[in-house]
Motif scaffolding. Structure first.
Motif, PDB file in Angstrom:
ATOM      1  N   LEU A  58       0.830  -1.204   0.000  1.00 45.39           N
ATOM      2  CA  LEU A  58       0.000   0.000   0.000  1.00 45.39           C
ATOM      3  C   LEU A  58       0.867   1.256   0.000  1.00 45.39           C
ATOM      4  CD1 LEU A  58      -2.909   1.046   0.126  1.00 45.39           C
ATOM      5  CD2 LEU A  58      -2.722   1.000   2.606  1.00 45.39           C
ATOM      6  N   ARG A  59       1.924   1.251   0.801  1.00 43.95           N
ATOM      7  CA  ARG A  59       2.843   2.394   0.838  1.00 43.95           C
ATOM      8  C   ARG A  59       3.521   2.594  -0.516  1.00 43.95           C
ATOM      9  NH1 ARG A  59       6.721   2.070   5.646  1.00 43.95           N
ATOM     10  NH2 ARG A  59       4.749   2.417   6.710  1.00 43.95           N
ATOM     11  N   ALA A  60       3.920   1.497  -1.166  1.00 33.91           N
ATOM     12  CA  ALA A  60       4.549   1.603  -2.486  1.00 33.91           C
ATOM     13  C   ALA A  60       3.548   2.094  -3.523  1.00 33.91           C
ATOM     14  CB  ALA A  60       5.120   0.249  -2.897  1.00 33.91           C
ATOM     15  N   ASP A  61       2.303   1.629  -3.442  1.00 31.94           N
ATOM     16  CA  ASP A  61       1.272   2.088  -4.383  1.00 31.94           C
ATOM     17  C   ASP A  61       0.976   3.569  -4.210  1.00 31.94           C
ATOM     18  OD1 ASP A  61       1.075  -0.424  -5.468  1.00 31.94           O
ATOM     19  OD2 ASP A  61      -0.751  -0.975  -4.371  1.00 31.94           O
ATOM     20  N   ILE A  62       0.936   4.033  -2.966  1.00 37.40           N
ATOM     21  CA  ILE A  62       0.698   5.453  -2.719  1.00 37.40           C
ATOM     22  C   ILE A  62       1.838   6.285  -3.299  1.00 37.40           C
ATOM     23  CG2 ILE A  62       0.606   7.199  -0.880  1.00 37.40           C
ATOM     24  CD1 ILE A  62      -0.970   5.141   0.773  1.00 37.40           C
ATOM     25  N   HIS A  63       3.057   5.827  -3.105  1.00 38.47           N
ATOM     26  CA  HIS A  63       4.222   6.538  -3.641  1.00 38.47           C
ATOM     27  C   HIS A  63       4.173   6.572  -5.171  1.00 38.47           C
ATOM     28  CE1 HIS A  63       8.293   8.090  -3.718  1.00 38.47           C
ATOM     29  NE2 HIS A  63       8.602   7.170  -4.606  1.00 38.47           N
ATOM     30  N   LEU A  64       3.854   5.443  -5.786  1.00 30.63           N
ATOM     31  CA  LEU A  64       3.781   5.374  -7.246  1.00 30.63           C
ATOM     32  C   LEU A  64       2.657   6.257  -7.778  1.00 30.63           C
ATOM     33  CD1 LEU A  64       4.826   4.041  -9.857  1.00 30.63           C
ATOM     34  CD2 LEU A  64       3.156   2.235  -9.468  1.00 30.63           C
ATOM     35  N   GLN A  65       1.504   6.222  -7.119  1.00 33.82           N
ATOM     36  CA  GLN A  65       0.377   7.047  -7.552  1.00 33.82           C
ATOM     37  C   GLN A  65       0.703   8.533  -7.426  1.00 33.82           C
ATOM     38  OE1 GLN A  65      -2.417   5.881  -8.943  1.00 33.82           O
ATOM     39  NE2 GLN A  65      -3.105   7.965  -9.312  1.00 33.82           N
ATOM     40  N   ALA A  66       1.372   8.921  -6.357  1.00 33.35           N
ATOM     41  CA  ALA A  66       1.765  10.323  -6.188  1.00 33.35           C
ATOM     42  C   ALA A  66       2.732  10.742  -7.282  1.00 33.35           C
ATOM     43  CB  ALA A  66       2.394  10.533  -4.813  1.00 33.35           C
ATOM     44  N   ARG A  67       3.675   9.867  -7.601  1.00 32.17           N
ATOM     45  CA  ARG A  67       4.628  10.186  -8.668  1.00 32.17           C
ATOM     46  C   ARG A  67       3.918  10.333 -10.016  1.00 32.17           C
ATOM     47  NH1 ARG A  67      10.129   6.942  -9.262  1.00 32.17           N
ATOM     48  NH2 ARG A  67      10.467   8.133  -7.368  1.00 32.17           N
ATOM     49  N   GLN A  72       1.692  13.747 -14.317  1.00 25.05           N
ATOM     50  CA  GLN A  72       0.539  14.183 -15.105  1.00 25.05           C
ATOM     51  C   GLN A  72       0.329  15.688 -14.969  1.00 25.05           C
ATOM     52  OE1 GLN A  72      -3.096  12.339 -13.953  1.00 25.05           O
ATOM     53  NE2 GLN A  72      -4.291  13.235 -15.612  1.00 25.05           N
ATOM     54  N   MET A  73       0.440  16.223 -13.756  1.00 24.08           N
ATOM     55  CA  MET A  73       0.289  17.670 -13.568  1.00 24.08           C
ATOM     56  C   MET A  73       1.380  18.434 -14.300  1.00 24.08           C
ATOM     57  SD  MET A  73      -0.992  18.253  -9.653  1.00 24.08           S
ATOM     58  CE  MET A  73       0.297  17.311  -8.876  1.00 24.08           C
ATOM     59  N   TYR A  74       2.601  17.886 -14.277  1.00 25.52           N
ATOM     60  CA  TYR A  74       3.703  18.528 -14.981  1.00 25.52           C
ATOM     61  C   TYR A  74       3.418  18.580 -16.478  1.00 25.52           C
ATOM     62  CZ  TYR A  74       8.246  19.163 -17.148  1.00 25.52           C
ATOM     63  OH  TYR A  74       9.280  19.606 -17.923  1.00 25.52           O
ATOM     64  N   GLN A  75       2.934  17.476 -17.022  1.00 21.47           N
ATOM     65  CA  GLN A  75       2.652  17.447 -18.459  1.00 21.47           C
ATOM     66  C   GLN A  75       1.507  18.379 -18.826  1.00 21.47           C
ATOM     67  OE1 GLN A  75       2.050  13.309 -19.270  1.00 21.47           O
ATOM     68  NE2 GLN A  75       4.249  12.854 -19.348  1.00 21.47           N
ATOM     69  N   GLU A  76       0.524  18.510 -17.950  1.00 19.16           N
ATOM     70  CA  GLU A  76      -0.586  19.411 -18.232  1.00 19.16           C
ATOM     71  C   GLU A  76      -0.167  20.870 -18.152  1.00 19.16           C
ATOM     72  OE1 GLU A  76      -3.563  18.363 -15.418  1.00 19.16           O
ATOM     73  OE2 GLU A  76      -4.127  16.506 -16.459  1.00 19.16           O
TER      74      GLU A  76
END
Length: 104
Positions: A58-67, A72-76
């Protein structure tokens, strides 16, 4: 004789206090032990390991999702050099950017 009487009175006064303190300390510690069968312990150990691995995943998934969200925000919000007009494409002199050039 007076000194002996005073000492006897002091000793008799202090003796109940020390025995009272010792009686209170005896009831402070209480420990209970529960014995488990090997099967129950194995199930407990498996459940604990499963929950720990779930927390790590779960901690790894949260980190991956945040990244991914940051990317995505950077590309937008970012822009490419192709979308710039001629006024925006002026080059900035190296001395103003603070960049160093390599020695040739």
């Amino acid at each position: 004789m007076k000194k002996l009487a005073i000492a006897a009175v002091l000793i008799s006064l202090l003796t109940p206090l020390t025995s009272l303190a010792a009686a209170q300390q005896q009831d402070m510690e209480h420990m209970s032990v529960t014995y488990r069968t090997p099967l129950e312990y194995a199930i407990y150990q498996y459940t604990t390991d499963l929950l720990n691995s779930f927390k790590l995943q779960l901690r790894a998934d949260i980190h991956l999702q945040a990244r991914m969200n940051i990317q995505q925000m950077y590309q937008e919000q970012s822009f490419t050099d192709n979308t710039l007009n001629a006024d925006q494409q002026e080059t900035i002199p190296v001395r103003l950017t603070g960049a160093t050039t390599s020695a040739e």
